[in-house]
Scaffold this motif. Structure first.
Motif, PDB file in Angstrom:
ATOM      1  N   ILE A 102      45.631  51.177  53.980  1.00  0.00           N
ATOM      2  CA  ILE A 102      45.340  49.746  54.111  1.00  0.00           C
ATOM      3  C   ILE A 102      44.055  49.507  54.914  1.00  0.00           C
ATOM      4  CG2 ILE A 102      46.174  47.535  54.978  1.00  0.00           C
ATOM      5  CD1 ILE A 102      47.570  48.458  52.470  1.00  0.00           C
ATOM      6  N   PRO A 103      43.919  50.015  56.152  1.00  0.00           N
ATOM      7  CA  PRO A 103      42.644  49.796  56.854  1.00  0.00           C
ATOM      8  C   PRO A 103      41.455  50.407  56.124  1.00  0.00           C
ATOM      9  CG  PRO A 103      44.051  51.326  58.078  1.00  0.00           C
ATOM     10  CD  PRO A 103      44.883  50.721  57.002  1.00  0.00           C
ATOM     11  N   PHE A 104      41.688  51.523  55.450  1.00  0.00           N
ATOM     12  CA  PHE A 104      40.604  52.164  54.695  1.00  0.00           C
ATOM     13  C   PHE A 104      40.123  51.257  53.562  1.00  0.00           C
ATOM     14  CE2 PHE A 104      39.375  54.824  51.057  1.00  0.00           C
ATOM     15  CZ  PHE A 104      38.308  55.513  51.603  1.00  0.00           C
ATOM     16  N   MET A 105      41.053  50.769  52.768  1.00  0.00           N
ATOM     17  CA  MET A 105      40.687  49.980  51.598  1.00  0.00           C
ATOM     18  C   MET A 105      40.178  48.593  51.974  1.00  0.00           C
ATOM     19  SD  MET A 105      43.060  48.610  48.564  1.00  0.00           S
ATOM     20  CE  MET A 105      43.480  47.240  49.626  1.00  0.00           C
ATOM     21  N   VAL A 106      40.872  47.933  52.924  1.00  0.00           N
ATOM     22  CA  VAL A 106      40.447  46.585  53.337  1.00  0.00           C
ATOM     23  C   VAL A 106      39.059  46.645  53.968  1.00  0.00           C
ATOM     24  CG1 VAL A 106      40.965  44.653  54.867  1.00  0.00           C
ATOM     25  CG2 VAL A 106      42.801  45.756  53.595  1.00  0.00           C
ATOM     26  N   GLY A 107      38.836  47.671  54.792  1.00  0.00           N
ATOM     27  CA  GLY A 107      37.523  47.798  55.417  1.00  0.00           C
ATOM     28  C   GLY A 107      36.439  48.055  54.401  1.00  0.00           C
ATOM     29  N   LEU A 108      36.689  49.027  53.520  1.00  0.00           N
ATOM     30  CA  LEU A 108      35.666  49.467  52.569  1.00  0.00           C
ATOM     31  C   LEU A 108      35.241  48.338  51.623  1.00  0.00           C
ATOM     32  CD1 LEU A 108      34.445  52.298  52.421  1.00  0.00           C
ATOM     33  CD2 LEU A 108      35.959  52.796  50.514  1.00  0.00           C
TER      34      LEU A 108
END
Length: 497
Positions: A205-211
């Protein structure tokens, strides 16, 4: 089973169950559309609510929430270039460019229709071939999983075409990031640098939302011309019959990919939309239009991610194996309502199986109805002034990422990946291969090590098993074909110049 299925459909047409299905779809859509939230959270919140319901009503609501959650990412992916769920990443590639051309409603309608088609094709396979497909799926061992992840990565790297090297580097970066934390086998600490928060690895989740989402917020602030603005196609009719029929083969192929990947535990919709998008681009007569608002790209991505729902239910029901976090919660809900997934389920509880199939059908149709009824409301989000929209979206992302694991560290990770995503795209690195590398990294590593352990370190296991060898051969042919095309195009440009 077909007779039981139609009897269950008639039974679920009771008014109170229809209301629960519509409510589940709406809640799933909201959770899927908001960056940081997900179908997993929606199901976790609704699960206690269904405790007191009759089994058919509770199961119908859970299935509806699951399907709504998977489809909810379409809206934010199309209008804001922010995928609400990992299943909608490929939708951003063409949905957002089409919306920027003033055809937001057409982009949304295309995605909605493709989602319904994908869901119905997935259901058809689920009803007609569940035991057969499940028996085929269990033939996949560690070597086959390893070969499949390599084939999927090659297919998505090929998406990069002229930027093949950058696509390969992005995929390797995603694979590298998936190795942070404890190793899946042996539990060795890797790349944690003494930070206790990194020992658990980097969350999707943090990976995808950030990216995607934070990078888009940075782009909104620093590059004002990137936003969809002004003229929206509010008078447009949306999907045309000719366009729909022209994408028939594309949808069938994408549904087959979605079902095939959804059947395999651990991969699911996160990868299926990217792989189907890559396959559609490779087969298209107009590959140069992909990434610029191609309808083929939207049809492929949305058909695949909804077809993967039907695929994911196959191992869950027939073998009792949840493919990911959301199906793990779903199987818990089914168990609460008296269903025991596993090989004997079809013999012992055919009525409950038929109820799940019928709920799947009703939820798919309810989803299409809700989406089409509200389609003209969504593009108005784009008319909200930037100085209101950006802070609200950022707040939603921070809250959504924090409540996932209740760690402020994930918020910092999200912000960091936002900067990384913005810089990578600014310098021409595609994000699709990076996301797929990250999603498949742990699956690849775990199964490769298991296969080597089973074979006592003999690498020939990957080429002596028929399915594994076939997948690797397909990946090699595809990569060679892409390199050949790239060299041919470069030679042609040099001749012209």
């Amino acid at each position: 089973m077909v007779d039981l299925f139609f009897a269950a459909v008639v039974h679920l047409f009771e008014p109170h169950i229809l209301v629960l299905v519509m409510l589940g779809v709406a809640i799933g859509l909201i959770f899927g559309a908001l960056p940081g939230l997900s179908a997993t959270m929606a199901l976790a919140l609704l699960l206690p609510v269904t405790f007191a319901m009759q089994p058919d009503a509770g199961i119908a609501m859970l299935v509806a929430t699951y399907i709504g959650g998977v489809s909810g990412g379409l809206v934010a992916a199309t209008l804001l270039r922010i995928p609400g769920t990992p299943s909608s990443i490929a939708t951003t590639f063409d949905g957002y460019p089409l919306a920027r051309k003033g055809q937001a409603i057409k982009a949304l309608a295309t995605g909605m229709v493709a989602s319904a088609v994908g869901g119905l094709l997935g259901l058809a396979v689920l009803v007609g071939f569940a035991p057969v497909v499940a028996r085929f799926a269990i033939r996949f061992g560690a070597a086959e999983y390893t070969a499949l992840t390599i084939a999927a990565l090659v297919l998505v790297v090929v998406l990069s075409e002229s930027n093949l090297l950058k696509g390969l580097l992005a995929a390797l970066l995603g694979l590298s990031l998936s190795t942070v934390g404890f190793a899946p086998i042996g539990a060795a600490q890797r790349f944690s640098f003494g930070n206790i928060d990194l020992l658990a690895g980097i969350g999707i989740i943090p990976f995808m939302v950030g990216l995607f989402a934070i990078a888009q917020i940075i782009r909104e602030i620093t590059e004002p011309g990137t936003r969809v603005k002004g003229k929206l196609d509010l008078e447009g009719a949306g999907v045309r019959l000719g366009e729909f029929l022209a994408n028939g083969i594309n949808m069938v192929r994408s549904a087959a990919i979605g079902i095939a990947i959804g059947v395999l535990p651990g991969i699911g919709g996160s990868a299926s939309n990217l792989v189907a998008y890559g396959a559609a681009r490779s087969a298209s007569r107009k590959p140069e239009e992909f990434g610029k608002g191609s309808l083929e790209g939207i049809y492929a991505a949305e058909t695949a991610n909804n077809a993967s729902v039907g695929g994911a239910l196959l191992p869950l029901l027939t073998l009792g194996i949840p493919g990911d976090g959301v199906t793990a919660i779903l199987i818990g809900g089914f168990t609460i309502h008296g269903l025991q997934p596993g090989p004997l389920l079809f013999r012992n509880e055919p009525e409950l199986i038929a109820t799940i199939y019928a709920a799947f059908l009703l939820a798919t149709l309810a989803l299409l109805l809700v989406q089409l009824l509200t389609i003209r409301m969504f593009p108005r989000v784009l008319l909200i002034p930037r100085h209101y929209l950006v802070p609200v979206l950022t707040l939603l992302m921070v809250v959504g990422v924090y409540v996932g694991e209740y760690r402020i560290f994930d918020v910092w990770l999200m912000l960091g990946f936002g900067v990384v995503g913005y810089l990578l795209e600014r310098y021409g690195f595609p994000l699709g291969p990076m996301v797929l590398g990250f999603v498949l990294g742990t699956i690849f590593e775990t199964n490769m090590r298991r296969a080597l352990m089973f074979a006592n370190g003999d690498w020939s296991i990957f080429v002596t098993r028929p399915i594994s060898a076939t997948l690797l051969l397909m990946a090699a042919v595809l990569l060679c074909f892409s390199v050949w095309n790239l060299l041919k195009a470069r030679s042609r440009r040099q001749t012209v110049s």
